[in-house]
Write an enzyme that holds these catalytic residues in place. Structure first.
Site, PDB file in Angstrom:
ATOM      1  N   CYS A  10       0.810  -1.220   0.000  1.00 49.85           N
ATOM      2  CA  CYS A  10       0.000   0.000   0.000  1.00 49.85           C
ATOM      3  C   CYS A  10       0.842   1.268   0.000  1.00 49.85           C
ATOM      4  O   CYS A  10       0.427   2.298   0.523  1.00 49.85           O
ATOM      5  CB  CYS A  10      -0.952  -0.008   1.197  1.00 49.85           C
ATOM      6  SG  CYS A  10      -2.170  -1.328   1.110  1.00 49.85           S
ATOM      7  N   ARG A  16      -2.014   4.284  -5.684  1.00 45.63           N
ATOM      8  CA  ARG A  16      -2.454   4.733  -7.010  1.00 45.63           C
ATOM      9  C   ARG A  16      -3.316   3.678  -7.696  1.00 45.63           C
ATOM     10  O   ARG A  16      -4.320   3.997  -8.323  1.00 45.63           O
ATOM     11  CB  ARG A  16      -1.247   5.048  -7.898  1.00 45.63           C
ATOM     12  CG  ARG A  16      -0.598   6.354  -7.571  1.00 45.63           C
ATOM     13  CD  ARG A  16       0.518   6.646  -8.531  1.00 45.63           C
ATOM     14  NE  ARG A  16       1.190   7.879  -8.166  1.00 45.63           N
ATOM     15  CZ  ARG A  16       2.334   8.278  -8.683  1.00 45.63           C
ATOM     16  NH1 ARG A  16       2.949   7.539  -9.604  1.00 45.63           N
ATOM     17  NH2 ARG A  16       2.875   9.410  -8.302  1.00 45.63           N
ATOM     18  N   LYS A  93       6.491  -3.794 -11.796  1.00 48.68           N
ATOM     19  CA  LYS A  93       7.832  -4.096 -12.291  1.00 48.68           C
ATOM     20  C   LYS A  93       8.822  -4.157 -11.140  1.00 48.68           C
ATOM     21  O   LYS A  93       8.620  -3.485 -10.133  1.00 48.68           O
ATOM     22  CB  LYS A  93       8.252  -3.083 -13.344  1.00 48.68           C
ATOM     23  CG  LYS A  93       8.429  -1.662 -12.808  1.00 48.68           C
ATOM     24  CD  LYS A  93       8.903  -0.763 -13.894  1.00 48.68           C
ATOM     25  CE  LYS A  93       9.046   0.654 -13.518  1.00 48.68           C
ATOM     26  NZ  LYS A  93       9.027   1.146 -12.221  1.00 48.68           N
TER      27      LYS A  93
END
Length: 132
Positions: A10, A16, A93
């Site tokens: 979080c 986002r 990523k």
């Protein structure tokens, strides 16, 4: 189709992703983070439940997909566990720290018939487009 989403991690990106999911009309059902206060804040903002650990989150039957936005060292284990629990996964990523981790994650998606995607928004960044 409304997706029921769980978010693990979080921090900035998890927060986002929760906001984008909510804005898109999806439901953020549960969130998890090592920092309970941070999880509680994202839960409050997104109308979700904060859970104490990621294992409990991926085992939930009321989720369609999981967003994994943790530190790099935890991505592969969490992503593979979520896929093995029948969840679709958006893994931020990198998709693993090396080719072996990435391969295990892809194999878990294939084995379970689930979708695995990598969050890599930089491909749409104006500087990348300019360089292209």
């Amino acid at each position: 189709m409304t997706l029921r989403i769980g978010i693990i991690g979080c921090g900035l990106i998890g927060r986002r992703r929760a906001a984008v999911a909510k804005a898109a009309g999806d439901q953020v059902i549960a969130v998890a983070d090592l920092d309970q206060a941070r999880a509680a804040q994202v839960a409050q903002e997104s109308g979700a439940e904060a859970v104490s650990d990621w294992q409990r989150l991926v085992e939930r039957q009321d989720l369609d997909a999981v967003v994994v936005s943790t530190v790099n060292g935890a991505l592969a284990a969490i992503t593979t566990a979520a896929l093995d629990q029948g969840k679709h996964v958006l893994c931020e990523k990198p998709l693993g720290r090396n080719a072996a981790e990435a391969t295990r994650m892809v194999q878990a998606a294939q084995r379970n018939g689930r979708m695995l995607k990598t969050g890599f928004n930089h491909r749409h960044h104006p500087a990348v487009w300019k360089a292209h």
